[in-house]
Design an enzyme around this catalytic site. Sequence first.
Site, PDB file in Angstrom:
ATOM      1  N   SER A  23      -8.045  -4.031  11.306  1.00 20.87           N
ATOM      2  CA  SER A  23      -7.378  -3.285  10.234  1.00 20.87           C
ATOM      3  C   SER A  23      -7.345  -1.778  10.514  1.00 20.87           C
ATOM      4  CB  SER A  23      -8.093  -3.537   8.902  1.00 20.87           C
ATOM      5  OG  SER A  23      -9.457  -3.177   9.003  1.00 20.87           O
ATOM      6  N   ASN A 112     -18.916  -4.934   3.624  1.00 15.91           N
ATOM      7  CA  ASN A 112     -18.282  -5.379   2.376  1.00 15.91           C
ATOM      8  C   ASN A 112     -18.371  -4.307   1.298  1.00 15.91           C
ATOM      9  OD1 ASN A 112     -18.007  -7.691   3.793  1.00 15.91           O
ATOM     10  ND2 ASN A 112     -19.500  -8.895   2.630  1.00 15.91           N
ATOM     11  N   THR A 157      21.651   2.923 -28.140  1.00 11.55           N
ATOM     12  CA  THR A 157      20.933   1.649 -28.092  1.00 11.55           C
ATOM     13  C   THR A 157      21.983   0.627 -27.660  1.00 11.55           C
ATOM     14  OG1 THR A 157      21.411   1.128 -30.403  1.00 11.55           O
ATOM     15  CG2 THR A 157      19.356   2.301 -29.982  1.00 11.55           C
ATOM     16  N   HIS A 158      21.550  -0.345 -26.865  1.00 12.71           N
ATOM     17  CA  HIS A 158      22.496  -1.296 -26.248  1.00 12.71           C
ATOM     18  C   HIS A 158      23.552  -0.555 -25.423  1.00 12.71           C
ATOM     19  CE1 HIS A 158      20.963  -4.348 -29.177  1.00 12.71           C
ATOM     20  NE2 HIS A 158      20.902  -3.283 -29.946  1.00 12.71           N
ATOM     21  N   SER A 279      30.758  10.695   0.852  1.00 14.07           N
ATOM     22  CA  SER A 279      31.166   9.432   1.462  1.00 14.07           C
ATOM     23  C   SER A 279      31.824   9.731   2.801  1.00 14.07           C
ATOM     24  CB  SER A 279      32.155   8.722   0.534  1.00 14.07           C
ATOM     25  OG  SER A 279      32.982   7.837   1.278  1.00 14.07           O
ATOM     26  N   LYS A 285      33.921  11.802  -3.215  1.00 17.99           N
ATOM     27  CA  LYS A 285      32.677  11.234  -3.734  1.00 17.99           C
ATOM     28  C   LYS A 285      31.519  12.224  -3.728  1.00 17.99           C
ATOM     29  CE  LYS A 285      31.902   7.555  -4.851  1.00 17.99           C
ATOM     30  NZ  LYS A 285      31.715   6.284  -4.154  1.00 17.99           N
ATOM     31  N   ASN A 287      27.742  11.313  -4.488  1.00 18.54           N
ATOM     32  CA  ASN A 287      26.897  10.162  -4.828  1.00 18.54           C
ATOM     33  C   ASN A 287      25.455  10.571  -5.144  1.00 18.54           C
ATOM     34  OD1 ASN A 287      29.021   8.358  -4.408  1.00 18.54           O
ATOM     35  ND2 ASN A 287      28.559   8.175  -2.221  1.00 18.54           N
ATOM     36  N   GLU A 292      19.372   6.565  -6.614  1.00 18.03           N
ATOM     37  CA  GLU A 292      19.538   5.141  -6.319  1.00 18.03           C
ATOM     38  C   GLU A 292      18.376   4.624  -5.467  1.00 18.03           C
ATOM     39  OE1 GLU A 292      23.853   4.242  -5.233  1.00 18.03           O
ATOM     40  OE2 GLU A 292      23.798   6.416  -5.326  1.00 18.03           O
ATOM     41  N   TYR A 319     -17.060 -11.563  -0.852  1.00 14.83           N
ATOM     42  CA  TYR A 319     -16.043 -11.035   0.056  1.00 14.83           C
ATOM     43  C   TYR A 319     -15.316 -12.151   0.777  1.00 14.83           C
ATOM     44  CZ  TYR A 319     -13.682  -8.493   3.757  1.00 14.83           C
ATOM     45  OH  TYR A 319     -12.713  -7.993   4.583  1.00 14.83           O
ATOM     46  N   GLN A 324      -8.852  -7.633   2.804  1.00 14.81           N
ATOM     47  CA  GLN A 324      -8.424  -6.561   3.706  1.00 14.81           C
ATOM     48  C   GLN A 324      -6.962  -6.176   3.480  1.00 14.81           C
ATOM     49  OE1 GLN A 324      -9.938  -6.268   7.827  1.00 14.81           O
ATOM     50  NE2 GLN A 324      -7.904  -6.913   8.442  1.00 14.81           N
ATOM     51  N   LYS A 327      -5.326  -2.656   1.365  1.00 13.60           N
ATOM     52  CA  LYS A 327      -5.045  -1.262   1.730  1.00 13.60           C
ATOM     53  C   LYS A 327      -3.576  -1.001   2.050  1.00 13.60           C
ATOM     54  CE  LYS A 327      -8.783  -1.790   4.133  1.00 13.60           C
ATOM     55  NZ  LYS A 327      -9.495  -2.715   3.219  1.00 13.60           N
TER      56      LYS A 327
HETATM   57  N1  ARG Z   1     -11.797  -4.245   7.366  1.00 13.68           N
HETATM   58  C1  ARG Z   1     -12.487  -4.952   6.357  1.00 13.68           C
HETATM   59  C2  ARG Z   1     -11.694  -4.928   5.038  1.00 13.68           C
HETATM   60  O1  ARG Z   1     -10.874  -4.102   4.896  1.00 13.68           O
HETATM   61  C3  ARG Z   1     -13.835  -4.368   6.132  1.00 13.68           C
HETATM   62  C4  ARG Z   1     -14.803  -5.310   5.542  1.00 13.68           C
HETATM   63  C5  ARG Z   1     -15.161  -6.318   6.572  1.00 13.68           C
HETATM   64  N2  ARG Z   1     -16.135  -7.224   6.093  1.00 13.68           N
HETATM   65  C6  ARG Z   1     -16.333  -8.396   6.667  1.00 13.68           C
HETATM   66  N3  ARG Z   1     -17.241  -9.142   6.182  1.00 13.68           N
HETATM   67  N4  ARG Z   1     -15.602  -8.780   7.688  1.00 13.68           N
HETATM   68  O2  ARG Z   1     -11.887  -5.726   4.157  1.00 13.68           O
END
Ligand code: ARG
Length: 462
Positions: A23, A112, A157-158, A279, A285, A287, A292, A319, A324, A327
């Site tokens: 990750s 974790n 409204t509407h 355009s 145009k 725009n 949008e 966990y 993961q 993120k």
């Molecule tokens: N990269 C992991 C995550 O974002 C970190 C935690 C990893 N923990 C594990 N038991 N493999 O969740």
Amino acid sequence: MAHLWSGRFASDPDADLFAFGSSFRVDRRLFEDDVRGSRAWAAALARAGVLSTPDAAAIDRGLGEILDAGLEDPGFVSLERGDEDVHAFVERELVARIGDAGRRLHTGRSRNEQVAVDLRLYLKRRLPRIKRTIADVVSAFVDLADRAGDALMPSYTHLRRAQPVLVAHFLLSHCAALRRDVARLDAVLHEADELPLGSGAIAGTAYAIDVKSLAASLGFGRIALNSIDVSGDRDFVASFLHAASLGMVHLSRISEDFILFTSEEFGFFELADAAATGSSLMPQKKNPDPLELVRGKTGRVIGHLAGWLASMKGLPAGYNKDLQEDKEALFDAEDTWLGCLAAVATVISGLQPHGATTTRAAGGLLLATDVADYLVAKGLPFRDAHEVVGALVRRLVEEKRSFDELTLDEWRQHSPLFDADVRTAITPLASIQKKRTPQSTAPDAVAAALNETRTWLRSART
Ligand code: ARG
């Protein structure tokens, strides 16, 4: 390469599967939070008598150097060494710098809880910026309200003409929603403000960590209630994604309003040239592309919320690697929201209100409620008044006329309660001036609301 967990295995992981599970490409963004969390952890271990003072000092110095290197040159937090994640990167760098003492840092701690503390620190660090950027949009609306002055417009409204309002009142309606977005982020900040460390991998830690002083050193207001919960809890990510989704929904509705109101059909506001695109084919145009795009990107952020809830829903306690995935959703939602807030602030700042057009559109049959109120003031029950005015409107629609073209005789054909004062009572200006409540479009109420919004802005920007 040895990994944080290589001892258990006789052979290296499959290279493709390792890359699949890594990750670092995403969580390198947590670099400074990870270092910060680790420095506090080392100090807590020292306070618990687990780390010697020289080891703790070496760790703190090493982590400080790593932080400086990363802040000076973002390229330092590099994927090149094949680290699994940001936690592995920092620990490897530390051991490379200070040797054995670095290998004691992870005592009593798990990734974790480390990833949970990093992510909470990250949100606490970043959310104030989103709050300020929302305030920038509110500020752009307040400036536009100043430019609109006492111009009127129809409210809808509407998407049918409803009642006359001040343009400023309409603009402040969007400010009200944006202010709820800031309050929602405050709630997310409160949720994130909890120390997960001390939970270990899932069962807690066997070292006498003073979690209270550890929380204080990292600026957390509370300590987690339960180590098993900590291990698998990403509710605060879902809460952020919900705040971002609703914030984007508001930006999308703002966009939709101004896409419509800057069109040839409405002509209520003029887009700045700098906020529009042309355009390649049609020379006339102008725009509203940025608006949008905001409307379009809203779908992606809502998708992150829906996707994340779906990722969490089937997980057993504790966990699981599925977590993961949080993120990518969080970072993209944050980037998208910030980008859209900035774009909307710029577009709003460049808008020119066409007060004559909006005020003209605020007259006509949308004064029907005021006519009914006129009859109510003369003693007629509202339901009867509604019926009288309904018949009058039907006639005017047929004759393609409006209230201000009626003679007193014609008014009286519909009710003897109409007097000469009806001619002055039924105007758009009289309509807004008759409103009585603080949240209404009465000019005094709107002036007070603008002032109150300016006061809010001063506190939101500090
Ligand atoms: N990269 C992991 C995550 O974002 C970190 C935690 C990893 N923990 C594990 N038991 N493999 O969740």
